[in-house]
Design a protein around this motif. Sequence first.
Motif: not given
Lengths: 355, 114
Positions: B34, A5-7, A211, B55, B23-27, A14, A9-11, B53, B69
């Motif tokens: 997003v 999942s995009a967010l 945070r 990372r 890492t591929i970030l899925a929609p 942290q 994984a990104a978050l 997208m 990001v």
Amino acid sequence: MVATSALGAALAPQAPPQPSSSWLGPADRAAAEAAVREIYAVARLSPPQIVWAASPVALARHWKVRRHTAGDSVRGVLLDTVINRAMSAARRSDVGGGLDALRSSLPDLTAMLAHEGQRAGVGALARLHLAGNVLRALMRRRPWHSFRAVSLSPYDLRWLLDPKLPERVAASERAAVSAAATLVGNAGWIVPHVHTCWLSDKPLVLSLDDRGRLHAKNGPAIRYKDGWHRYAWKGIEVPGAFVDHPERITLNAIDSQTDIFVRRCLIEMVTPKRFIYMGGADLVMRDETGTLWRRTWPRGDAWAAVEVVNGTPGPDGQLERYVLQVPPELETARAAVAWTYGMTDQQYRSLVVRT
Amino acid sequence: MPTLYAQGDLLIERVADIEPTGTILAPATSGETVLAEGEVTGHRHAIFEAVTMFRDDALARDIPSGLYVGHVRVDGDAVKLVHDEHDAIVLSRGTFRVRRQRELEPRDARVVLD
């Protein structure tokens, strides 16, 4: 390559710790006491007398008076025989690396409470930031006085609450790990000695920012049932009067602060934009990227912010202005805006569109 | 110098076109990609057309910690990066590196000794 999942994984790396029900509320004293006895048994120690305190500070005060009859600290023994073994087992199977994120949680809170305990434990020292050198000197001369050295923080140990942890450890260690998790989930701070094990209740209020820092815009950020509480802004302890009565945050109040961290917190509480509009800062320069403001105080303290304008009008047709705090040594608005993106002003000259 | 676009608190930087790594970030389940959620308003920076997208921290070593990001690769025609409070930005075929904006924190305060 892993799809995720995009967010998420990104978050996730942290992801801040947030209080859960296991961090708050009254302790389950019976469960915690049973867990203490089990952990002591694993460490081949006799069951201790268990003393409860309503807060870690009350605990430290009691410990200060009674520690002479409690025997040696067994913090290191418990760490070696139970907790570090559980940590090793968890780390071996922690393929996702989430353990490190949990372990690094809440350094501000742990440090704040350790300092408070330290203060309560060594006597009535007036202020934390003034007491630091005195405490360090005391600890060098009389290391057994260090509350930090004999206590275990629930926030440093909360990785034990991972429900998958018991599956990850060897069967022979499972009971000990489970007992340690029960203890951390049902009590606050822990100060184990040979003959006495002090436990504190959990806080009634614990407020963190996104945070994971101790932070509350309204009221204390942490409060225990004995009334002990502290106000905090982004992990920094601040005077409660300014949180409860923000109208008292005047330019004079900001100027009067001797602690530069508290001064920054007051500026954030009143908002940097309002601080500027109150006349708190001096105009340094304007360019096409924004307006640079700065304020200096005696003794080398300086604050700066860049005021920028949205590239897109709002619903009312106005271009909203907002203010970002930046390092005070920056000399131009362009350099300040570039800094907010981690760039040099030369790099930022490549901007073609701002909306 | 790479071309830069700013949409509110996001900065988008055109970089050399590369195959996705890391890492591929899925929609999102509703299909849009997003790039960032608004912390205060909840408004999102999103692309509704198909993009990739990903990372890869190795591609962001020159960016201060915490700002990176991810990367967005646009394979087809131009796409629009949209946000409720900011005009859209058109991104044409290629690869873009996305970073967020930062602000000095109270804890960063320090005395300057000249």
